[in-house]
Design a protein around this motif. Structure first.
Motif, PDB file in Angstrom:
ATOM      1  N   VAL A 519       5.504  11.448  -3.373  1.00  0.00           N
ATOM      2  CA  VAL A 519       5.187  10.106  -3.873  1.00  0.00           C
ATOM      3  C   VAL A 519       3.999   9.504  -3.135  1.00  0.00           C
ATOM      4  CG1 VAL A 519       6.055   7.746  -4.115  1.00  0.00           C
ATOM      5  CG2 VAL A 519       7.536   9.683  -4.664  1.00  0.00           C
ATOM      6  N   PHE A 520       3.878   9.766  -1.851  1.00  0.00           N
ATOM      7  CA  PHE A 520       2.777   9.184  -1.076  1.00  0.00           C
ATOM      8  C   PHE A 520       1.428   9.689  -1.589  1.00  0.00           C
ATOM      9  CE2 PHE A 520       2.862  13.226   1.040  1.00  0.00           C
ATOM     10  CZ  PHE A 520       1.605  13.395   1.589  1.00  0.00           C
ATOM     11  N   VAL A 521       1.392  10.924  -2.127  1.00  0.00           N
ATOM     12  CA  VAL A 521       0.145  11.450  -2.696  1.00  0.00           C
ATOM     13  C   VAL A 521      -0.221  10.677  -3.952  1.00  0.00           C
ATOM     14  CG1 VAL A 521      -1.016  13.504  -3.603  1.00  0.00           C
ATOM     15  CG2 VAL A 521       0.660  13.734  -1.759  1.00  0.00           C
ATOM     16  N   VAL A 522       0.761  10.379  -4.783  1.00  0.00           N
ATOM     17  CA  VAL A 522       0.518   9.584  -5.988  1.00  0.00           C
ATOM     18  C   VAL A 522      -0.012   8.203  -5.614  1.00  0.00           C
ATOM     19  CG1 VAL A 522       1.577   8.592  -8.040  1.00  0.00           C
ATOM     20  CG2 VAL A 522       2.295  10.855  -7.243  1.00  0.00           C
ATOM     21  N   LYS A 523       0.578   7.583  -4.593  1.00  0.00           N
ATOM     22  CA  LYS A 523       0.126   6.261  -4.153  1.00  0.00           C
ATOM     23  C   LYS A 523      -1.319   6.304  -3.637  1.00  0.00           C
ATOM     24  CE  LYS A 523       4.002   4.051  -4.932  1.00  0.00           C
ATOM     25  NZ  LYS A 523       4.063   2.982  -5.965  1.00  0.00           N
ATOM     26  N   LYS A 524      -1.647   7.394  -2.962  1.00  0.00           N
ATOM     27  CA  LYS A 524      -3.005   7.537  -2.450  1.00  0.00           C
ATOM     28  C   LYS A 524      -4.010   7.636  -3.600  1.00  0.00           C
ATOM     29  CE  LYS A 524      -5.866  10.503   0.490  1.00  0.00           C
ATOM     30  NZ  LYS A 524      -5.903  11.728   1.338  1.00  0.00           N
ATOM     31  N   MET A 525      -3.696   8.424  -4.616  1.00  0.00           N
ATOM     32  CA  MET A 525      -4.592   8.542  -5.772  1.00  0.00           C
ATOM     33  C   MET A 525      -4.686   7.225  -6.522  1.00  0.00           C
ATOM     34  SD  MET A 525      -3.926  12.398  -7.266  1.00  0.00           S
ATOM     35  CE  MET A 525      -2.154  12.186  -7.459  1.00  0.00           C
ATOM     36  N   GLN A 526      -3.603   6.473  -6.533  1.00  0.00           N
ATOM     37  CA  GLN A 526      -3.622   5.155  -7.160  1.00  0.00           C
ATOM     38  C   GLN A 526      -4.632   4.236  -6.488  1.00  0.00           C
ATOM     39  OE1 GLN A 526      -0.047   2.484  -8.583  1.00  0.00           O
ATOM     40  NE2 GLN A 526      -0.311   2.141  -6.387  1.00  0.00           N
ATOM     41  N   ARG A 527      -4.659   4.262  -5.154  1.00  0.00           N
ATOM     42  CA  ARG A 527      -5.622   3.428  -4.421  1.00  0.00           C
ATOM     43  C   ARG A 527      -7.051   3.917  -4.653  1.00  0.00           C
ATOM     44  NH1 ARG A 527      -1.710   4.166  -0.381  1.00  0.00           N
ATOM     45  NH2 ARG A 527      -3.084   5.659   0.662  1.00  0.00           N
ATOM     46  N   GLN A 528      -7.246   5.223  -4.617  1.00  0.00           N
ATOM     47  CA  GLN A 528      -8.597   5.756  -4.752  1.00  0.00           C
ATOM     48  C   GLN A 528      -9.180   5.514  -6.136  1.00  0.00           C
ATOM     49  OE1 GLN A 528      -7.902   9.848  -3.633  1.00  0.00           O
ATOM     50  NE2 GLN A 528      -8.390   9.469  -1.478  1.00  0.00           N
ATOM     51  N   LEU A 529      -8.334   5.581  -7.156  1.00  0.00           N
ATOM     52  CA  LEU A 529      -8.805   5.396  -8.527  1.00  0.00           C
ATOM     53  C   LEU A 529      -8.721   3.954  -8.991  1.00  0.00           C
ATOM     54  CD1 LEU A 529      -7.153   8.570 -10.098  1.00  0.00           C
ATOM     55  CD2 LEU A 529      -9.585   8.221  -9.648  1.00  0.00           C
ATOM     56  N   ASP A 530      -8.102   3.100  -8.178  1.00  0.00           N
ATOM     57  CA  ASP A 530      -7.957   1.692  -8.520  1.00  0.00           C
ATOM     58  C   ASP A 530      -7.289   1.532  -9.885  1.00  0.00           C
ATOM     59  OD1 ASP A 530      -8.109  -1.033  -8.227  1.00  0.00           O
ATOM     60  OD2 ASP A 530     -10.155  -1.180  -9.023  1.00  0.00           O
ATOM     61  N   VAL A 531      -6.150   2.210 -10.049  1.00  0.00           N
ATOM     62  CA  VAL A 531      -5.413   2.158 -11.297  1.00  0.00           C
ATOM     63  C   VAL A 531      -3.919   2.034 -10.982  1.00  0.00           C
ATOM     64  CG1 VAL A 531      -5.189   4.672 -11.459  1.00  0.00           C
ATOM     65  CG2 VAL A 531      -5.066   3.297 -13.532  1.00  0.00           C
ATOM     66  N   MET A 532      -3.174   1.353 -11.825  1.00  0.00           N
ATOM     67  CA  MET A 532      -1.740   1.175 -11.616  1.00  0.00           C
ATOM     68  C   MET A 532      -0.991   2.391 -12.155  1.00  0.00           C
ATOM     69  SD  MET A 532       0.880  -0.455 -10.572  1.00  0.00           S
ATOM     70  CE  MET A 532       0.190  -2.067 -10.141  1.00  0.00           C
ATOM     71  N   ILE A 533      -0.254   3.067 -11.279  1.00  0.00           N
ATOM     72  CA  ILE A 533       0.612   4.178 -11.676  1.00  0.00           C
ATOM     73  C   ILE A 533       2.046   3.706 -11.467  1.00  0.00           C
ATOM     74  CG2 ILE A 533       1.192   6.608 -11.331  1.00  0.00           C
ATOM     75  CD1 ILE A 533      -1.544   7.078 -10.197  1.00  0.00           C
ATOM     76  N   GLN A 534       2.765   3.434 -12.557  1.00  0.00           N
ATOM     77  CA  GLN A 534       4.089   2.826 -12.494  1.00  0.00           C
ATOM     78  C   GLN A 534       5.173   3.889 -12.334  1.00  0.00           C
ATOM     79  OE1 GLN A 534       4.327  -0.574 -15.560  1.00  0.00           O
ATOM     80  NE2 GLN A 534       2.779   0.775 -16.431  1.00  0.00           N
ATOM     81  N   SER A 535       6.171   3.543 -11.548  1.00  0.00           N
ATOM     82  CA  SER A 535       7.328   4.421 -11.401  1.00  0.00           C
ATOM     83  C   SER A 535       8.221   4.286 -12.635  1.00  0.00           C
ATOM     84  CB  SER A 535       8.115   4.050 -10.139  1.00  0.00           C
ATOM     85  OG  SER A 535       9.285   4.825 -10.043  1.00  0.00           O
ATOM     86  N   CYS A 536       8.769   5.415 -13.087  1.00  0.00           N
ATOM     87  CA  CYS A 536       9.600   5.383 -14.279  1.00  0.00           C
ATOM     88  C   CYS A 536      10.665   6.468 -14.214  1.00  0.00           C
ATOM     89  CB  CYS A 536       8.742   5.559 -15.544  1.00  0.00           C
ATOM     90  SG  CYS A 536       8.137   7.238 -15.762  1.00  0.00           S
ATOM     91  N   GLU A 537      11.599   6.384 -15.135  1.00  0.00           N
ATOM     92  CA  GLU A 537      12.604   7.427 -15.306  1.00  0.00           C
ATOM     93  C   GLU A 537      12.947   7.504 -16.791  1.00  0.00           C
ATOM     94  OE1 GLU A 537      16.607   4.743 -14.407  1.00  0.00           O
ATOM     95  OE2 GLU A 537      15.842   6.134 -12.880  1.00  0.00           O
ATOM     96  N   PHE A 538      13.571   8.613 -17.191  1.00  0.00           N
ATOM     97  CA  PHE A 538      13.870   8.848 -18.597  1.00  0.00           C
ATOM     98  C   PHE A 538      15.382   8.942 -18.766  1.00  0.00           C
ATOM     99  CE2 PHE A 538       9.809  10.813 -17.502  1.00  0.00           C
ATOM    100  CZ  PHE A 538       8.961  10.144 -18.361  1.00  0.00           C
ATOM    101  N   ALA A 539      15.907   8.068 -19.601  1.00  0.00           N
ATOM    102  CA  ALA A 539      17.356   8.036 -19.834  1.00  0.00           C
ATOM    103  C   ALA A 539      17.627   7.561 -21.252  1.00  0.00           C
ATOM    104  CB  ALA A 539      18.043   7.106 -18.829  1.00  0.00           C
ATOM    105  N   ASP A 540      18.566   8.206 -21.905  1.00  0.00           N
ATOM    106  CA  ASP A 540      18.976   7.844 -23.263  1.00  0.00           C
ATOM    107  C   ASP A 540      17.807   7.858 -24.247  1.00  0.00           C
ATOM    108  OD1 ASP A 540      21.563   7.465 -22.283  1.00  0.00           O
ATOM    109  OD2 ASP A 540      21.143   5.346 -21.798  1.00  0.00           O
ATOM    110  N   GLY A 541      16.904   8.814 -24.063  1.00  0.00           N
ATOM    111  CA  GLY A 541      15.786   8.930 -24.988  1.00  0.00           C
ATOM    112  C   GLY A 541      14.749   7.852 -24.862  1.00  0.00           C
TER     113      GLY A 541
END
Length: 556
Positions: A519-541
């Motif tokens: 997850v820390f790698v994703v957060k780092k790329m988020q800062r470098q690209l200045d874009v919001m990467i939201q946490s999510c999960e998939f349940a019940d379709g």
């Protein structure tokens, strides 16, 4: 003492030996500076002075420091300084005359039609027939720059129309759309476009053929690896193309055989230039840079410029991401290149090198180079994308991919992985669960890769599982979902992967499936690209966004 004696005695050497005239040997006392000179003694009796030998000053006194050196036996004979070459401004060069750069009026950023960009009427008509009516932002900025003979680095997100941004001004100068077209028999290769992969090269060829039309599509020739080289060489001889598009290895290989003549080439385009800087392309790129646009005897004409080794070509570099390595290469390969972005034109010389940032300083204060680099990286992603990441265990990644596809109801999916073996396993698991999938990687032959891509474009394959081979140049406008089954190596690779969807203004989703430790790698790329990467999960379709420990449901 021998050193002292050597410093006091100077030989007068001349060409008297060859002419039969006598040579004069002179001795200089310590109160004169040591000067080495030569002369001939004429038959006429005249006084011999430094003035008569062409020197401006007859005597130059020796300072105290030099006297001390003589006493210590240190020679004071001066070594002649290297004569500095006179630099003539480039405006006087006969090779290429550049206008002064007026960045304020250089590009019509708000152009509403292609005719406003200065393209020939025939080319504008052809574009309208193909459905191109309004230029994109990067096209409106780049086309006038190239038409005005400036070297350029074009930087914009994937799918923004960068290919046409450099193809259109080139075709307006060397293609059939130009009013004063030279006879075909006299025309040679005028433009070379280099791409790092076969897929990107073939995509560029198809784009050029589309603009040229069926009657003139032979004016462009592909020289990509994986194809029959003999047939390519025969096509070069038969069709006499004016534009050659290919991979570095094949272009360099055919050039070495003498069957590709590029010395009189006017344009050199380096597409995905950051990839072309890789070590495995070094030798091939060196040959291309040394041969494309370097006419015999051109060196005599270009020495007037501030860069004597400058060739007569115009160099254009293109990429969605522009790290400082690209800026450094552009300064070396081009002449006063400009960084062209969607709505800005900046001289590359104004971009400083990034330096490490201390904790007590903000990037804008201590590191303007890194700040500008961050702004450039922020423009490398299509604006119509939505980014997510989902945390799961390694053994559950493929199942999470399947649930993600169903939740977003994605019809055309590209899933990226890093290793071929895991890639094949993912395809096997997807097909075992009833989802049509196919693999695409470099180990497949040309025919197999072409067949798989055709099926994917036609909708016969729903999920294309691939590696970095497809991260650049794969143009599938119907792709509505990109999934990172394995993390990209850095933010640049993330941007190129994400750019496979959301092309030309379409909406798209990017989902990164990672483990908790990643997850820390994703957060780092988020800062470098200045874009919001939201946490999510998939349940019940459905896809559920996790925000502030609250789950907000989003319908598929």
């Amino acid at each position: 003492m021998p050193a002292l004696a050597a410093s006091r005695v100077l030989l007068l050497v001349g060409d008297a030996i060859s002419s039969g005239k006598s040579c004069v040997f002179s001795r200089v006392t310590p109160r004169y500076s040591s000067v080495r000179f030569f002369s001939r003694v004429s038959n006429e009796s005249e006084s011999l002075t430094l003035g008569s030998l062409g020197f401006k000053r007859e005597v130059q006194t020796t300072g105290g420091n030099e006297k001390n050196k003589l006493k210590k036996g240190i020679s004071t004979i001066e070594v002649p300084k290297r004569r500095e070459k006179k630099v003539i401004p480039r405006e006087t060069s006969a090779v290429r005359k550049k206008e002064s750069v007026d960045l304020a009026a250089l590009a019509p950023f708000a152009a509403k039609s292609f005719s406003e960009l200065g393209l020939p009427p025939l080319l504008v008509e052809r574009l309208e027939k193909e459905g191109y009516k309004v230029p994109t932002d990067v096209q409106a900025a780049a086309v006038p720059i190239i038409l005005k003979d400036h070297d350029a680095v074009i930087q914009s997100y994937t799918g923004s129309g960068k290919t046409l941004a450099y193809i259109l001004p080139i075709l307006s100068e060397i293609g059939p759309f130009k009013t004063d077209v030279e006879p075909r028999a006299k025309m040679d290769v005028q433009a070379v476009v280099v791409a790092p992969s076969r897929e990107l090269g073939m995509q560029i060829v198809r784009e050029v053929e589309k603009i040229l039309g069926p009657a003139d599509k032979r004016l462009v020739q592909q020289l990509v690896g994986g194809a029959n080289k003999s047939r390519q060489e025969e096509a070069l001889k038969k069709n006499k193309p004016v534009i050659v598009v290919g991979t570095p290895g094949r272009i360099a290989e055919v050039s070495a055989t003498g069957k590709l003549h590029t010395h009189s080439c006017r344009y050199l385009v380096l597409d995905e230039v950051d990839e072309l800087l890789a070590f495995n392309f070094r030798e091939d790129m060196h040959r291309i840079l040394e041969h494309v646009g370097r006419r015999s005897g051109a060196g005599q004409n270009v020495t007037n410029g501030p860069k004597g080794r400058r060739a007569e070509r115009q160099t254009i570099m293109v990429s969605a991401t522009v790290p400082f390595s690209v800026i450094r290469a552009a300064r070396s390969w081009g002449y006063d290149p400009l960084l062209v972005q969607a709505k800005s034109v900046v001289p590359l010389e104004s971009i400083p090198a990034p330096t490490p940032v201390t904790r007590s300083e903000t990037p804008s204060e201590s590191n303007p180079g890194a700040n500008m680099q961050g702004q450039a990286q922020a423009q490398c992603l299509p604006p119509s994308l939505t980014h997510y990441y989902s945390v799961t265990r390694l053994q559950h990644k493929v199942d999470t991919l399947r649930r993600c596809i169903h939740a977003l109801d994605a019809k055309c999916v590209i899933a990226f992985m890093n290793h071929t073996k895991q890639l094949k396993d993912a395809v096997f698991k997807l097909e075992a669960r009833g989802m049509t999938a196919a693999e695409l990687h470099g180990d497949l032959n040309k025919l197999t890769r072409s067949t798989i891509l055709k099926k994917f474009k036609n909708g016969d394959v729903r999920v294309l599982v691939t590696n970095e081979l497809s991260a650049r140049g794969l143009d599938i406008p119907e792709c509505d979902l990109v999934v990172n089954l394995e993390l990209p190596t850095d933010s640049i690779h993330y941007a190129h992967r994400a750019g496979r969807t959301g092309r030309l203004g379409r909406r798209g989703n990017v989902v990164t499936i990672c483990e908790e430790s990643e997850v820390f790698v994703v957060k780092k790329m988020q800062r470098q690209l200045d874009v919001m990467i939201q946490s999510c999960e998939f349940a019940d379709g459905k896809l559920a966004v996790i925000e502030d420990e609250k789950t907000v449901g989003i319908n598929a």
